[in-house]
Design a protein around this motif. Structure first.
Motif, PDB file in Angstrom:
ATOM      1  N   UNK A  10      22.070  96.718 145.975  1.00  0.00           N
ATOM      2  CA  UNK A  10      23.514  96.500 146.014  1.00  0.00           C
ATOM      3  C   UNK A  10      23.961  96.027 147.408  1.00  0.00           C
ATOM      4  N   UNK A  11      23.368  96.650 148.440  1.00  0.00           N
ATOM      5  CA  UNK A  11      23.766  96.319 149.822  1.00  0.00           C
ATOM      6  C   UNK A  11      23.402  94.874 150.178  1.00  0.00           C
ATOM      7  N   UNK A  12      22.253  94.414 149.695  1.00  0.00           N
ATOM      8  CA  UNK A  12      21.820  93.038 149.984  1.00  0.00           C
ATOM      9  C   UNK A  12      22.807  92.037 149.369  1.00  0.00           C
ATOM     10  N   UNK A  13      23.270  92.346 148.147  1.00  0.00           N
ATOM     11  CA  UNK A  13      24.231  91.446 147.496  1.00  0.00           C
ATOM     12  C   UNK A  13      25.573  91.477 148.213  1.00  0.00           C
ATOM     13  N   UNK A  14      25.998  92.682 148.594  1.00  0.00           N
ATOM     14  CA  UNK A  14      27.305  92.849 149.217  1.00  0.00           C
ATOM     15  C   UNK A  14      27.363  92.220 150.619  1.00  0.00           C
ATOM     16  N   UNK A  15      26.200  92.120 151.278  1.00  0.00           N
ATOM     17  CA  UNK A  15      26.173  91.647 152.670  1.00  0.00           C
ATOM     18  C   UNK A  15      26.479  90.150 152.815  1.00  0.00           C
ATOM     19  N   UNK A  16      26.425  89.409 151.712  1.00  0.00           N
ATOM     20  CA  UNK A  16      26.607  87.940 151.735  1.00  0.00           C
ATOM     21  C   UNK A  16      25.499  87.237 152.521  1.00  0.00           C
ATOM     22  N   UNK A  17      24.317  87.835 152.529  1.00  0.00           N
ATOM     23  CA  UNK A  17      23.184  87.146 153.139  1.00  0.00           C
ATOM     24  C   UNK A  17      22.528  86.192 152.145  1.00  0.00           C
ATOM     25  N   UNK A  18      22.796  86.402 150.852  1.00  0.00           N
ATOM     26  CA  UNK A  18      22.216  85.515 149.838  1.00  0.00           C
ATOM     27  C   UNK A  18      23.089  84.260 149.692  1.00  0.00           C
ATOM     28  N   UNK A  19      24.370  84.460 149.475  1.00  0.00           N
ATOM     29  CA  UNK A  19      25.319  83.344 149.461  1.00  0.00           C
ATOM     30  C   UNK A  19      26.628  83.798 150.098  1.00  0.00           C
ATOM     31  N   UNK A  20      27.361  82.839 150.613  1.00  0.00           N
ATOM     32  CA  UNK A  20      28.696  83.119 151.149  1.00  0.00           C
ATOM     33  C   UNK A  20      29.698  82.327 150.311  1.00  0.00           C
ATOM     34  N   UNK A  21      30.952  82.482 150.654  1.00  0.00           N
ATOM     35  CA  UNK A  21      31.985  81.716 149.941  1.00  0.00           C
ATOM     36  C   UNK A  21      31.848  80.208 150.220  1.00  0.00           C
ATOM     37  N   UNK A  22      31.053  79.834 151.254  1.00  0.00           N
ATOM     38  CA  UNK A  22      30.932  78.417 151.615  1.00  0.00           C
ATOM     39  C   UNK A  22      29.653  77.757 151.087  1.00  0.00           C
ATOM     40  N   UNK A  23      28.699  78.556 150.596  1.00  0.00           N
ATOM     41  CA  UNK A  23      27.369  78.004 150.310  1.00  0.00           C
ATOM     42  C   UNK A  23      27.420  76.817 149.346  1.00  0.00           C
ATOM     43  N   UNK A  24      28.165  76.986 148.250  1.00  0.00           N
ATOM     44  CA  UNK A  24      28.158  75.934 147.235  1.00  0.00           C
ATOM     45  C   UNK A  24      28.769  74.623 147.765  1.00  0.00           C
ATOM     46  N   UNK A  25      29.894  74.718 148.441  1.00  0.00           N
ATOM     47  CA  UNK A  25      30.526  73.516 148.989  1.00  0.00           C
ATOM     48  C   UNK A  25      29.647  72.910 150.091  1.00  0.00           C
ATOM     49  N   UNK A  26      29.013  73.776 150.901  1.00  0.00           N
ATOM     50  CA  UNK A  26      28.124  73.279 151.966  1.00  0.00           C
ATOM     51  C   UNK A  26      26.946  72.523 151.365  1.00  0.00           C
ATOM     52  N   UNK A  27      26.438  73.023 150.231  1.00  0.00           N
ATOM     53  CA  UNK A  27      25.326  72.336 149.553  1.00  0.00           C
ATOM     54  C   UNK A  27      25.779  71.000 148.987  1.00  0.00           C
ATOM     55  N   UNK A  28      26.939  71.001 148.342  1.00  0.00           N
ATOM     56  CA  UNK A  28      27.443  69.745 147.761  1.00  0.00           C
ATOM     57  C   UNK A  28      27.627  68.686 148.840  1.00  0.00           C
ATOM     58  N   UNK A  29      28.212  69.105 149.964  1.00  0.00           N
ATOM     59  CA  UNK A  29      28.470  68.142 151.039  1.00  0.00           C
ATOM     60  C   UNK A  29      27.172  67.665 151.686  1.00  0.00           C
ATOM     61  N   UNK A  30      26.230  68.581 151.903  1.00  0.00           N
ATOM     62  CA  UNK A  30      24.968  68.214 152.546  1.00  0.00           C
ATOM     63  C   UNK A  30      24.173  67.265 151.657  1.00  0.00           C
TER      64      UNK A  30
END
Ligand SMILES: [Fe+2]
Ligand SMILES: [Fe+2]
Length: 285
Positions: A47-67
């Motif tokens: 649970x802590x690993x998911x909550x920490x936002x080390x897997x994804x952040x609110x920016x990951x998807x947009x950062x991937x699309x732009x990159x």
């Protein structure tokens, strides 16, 4: 690791076909491995690993699309969407088949890591002898070698012992303070020279983490408490700086040569370090 391979690929000139093909091969292999690991991890991840936002952040998807759009390098965004849906849970209910699947993917990742580390070492050797050009700093290549070595050490230990012996906090802080310091140094070097405020902020964080690194090296594990609190406070401010930077880069408000995915990558590493710092254990080294 798939993002390290992408940064390497994006940094080579068009004529370096062999290096580009090899970087792209590692990128694809680690992308496939990640997709499989995310599939296996659903309902078993902490649970802590998911909550920490080390897997994804609110920016990951947009950062991937732009990159993807900016570099022309494919990125499977469905993996990030699957990461968003990941559920936490206890791995204790795993059956024999699952154990075997995990062992197999671990072996495959160890094999891939050996290859990727050797490839990064080859790049570093050729860049530092001026036989190869890349837009990636030599320090960045050293940095991603150390991260891959830490990852290899963790997977190898899991395979040998079935668990990770808790790292003593001191060596974790020495490792990650250096990583955080270097991120600030890369950011400073990749910002546009006109971004005066951000340059000063990046410089200040580089200096702060240099001091924390030196202090952590001197400390005895038993006396780490006060230093860890200070490190936690600095890393929280640093994470907010990286989040603001990632927001600025993905919304095109910051002038720089930083790939959006690199900004998000270093943000996730700060989130990972925060989780380590927040785990209240001090183990004798
Ligand atoms: Fe990294
Ligand atoms: Fe890093």
């Amino acid at each position: 690791m798939k993002e390290h391979a992408l940064f390497l690929l994006a940094g080579f000139p068009a004529g370096e076909t062999e290096y580009r093909e090899k970087a792209d091969w590692f990128r694809q292999q680690f992308e496939e491995a990640l997709a499989y690991v995310v599939y296996l991890a659903d309902g078993r991840v902490g649970r802590e690993a998911l909550r920490s936002e080390e897997v994804i952040t609110e920016f990951t998807e947009i950062a991937e699309q732009q990159t993807k759009k900016l570099t022309g390098i494919p990125i499977d965004i469905r993996i990030t969407q699957a990461e968003k849906r990941l559920r936490s849970g206890c791995p204790c209910a795993s059956d024999r088949e699952m154990v075997q699947q995990v062992q197999m993917i671990n072996q495959r990742i160890l094999w891939l890591l050996n290859g990727l580390i050797a490839f990064k070492e080859n790049i570093l050797q050729n860049v530092t002898t001026c036989n190869l050009y890349t837009t990636n700093y030599p320090l960045l290549i050293e940095h991603i070698i150390r991260e891959a070595e830490l990852y290899r050490q963790i997977v190898a230990e899991l395979e040998q012992k079935g668990c990770i012996s808790p790292k003593d906090l001191k060596s974790a802080e020495v490792f990650w303070n250096q990583i955080m310091m270097e991120h600030a140094q890369f950011i400073r070097g990749l910002l546009d020279p006109t971004e005066a405020d951000l340059l000063v902020a990046a410089d200040t964080f580089a200096g702060d983490f240099r001091l924390l690194l030196e202090e952590a090296k001197r400390q005895d594990c038993r006396a780490m408490g006060e230093l860890t609190r200070k490190t936690l406070e600095t890393t929280e401010r640093y994470r907010n700086f990286k989040a603001a930077g990632t927001e600025g880069i993905t919304s095109c408000k910051v002038r720089s040569v930083i790939l959006p995915l690199l900004a998000d990558h270093v943000l996730r590493e700060a989130n990972h370090y925060l989780r380590i710092l927040e785990t209240p254990i001090c183990w004798e080294g």
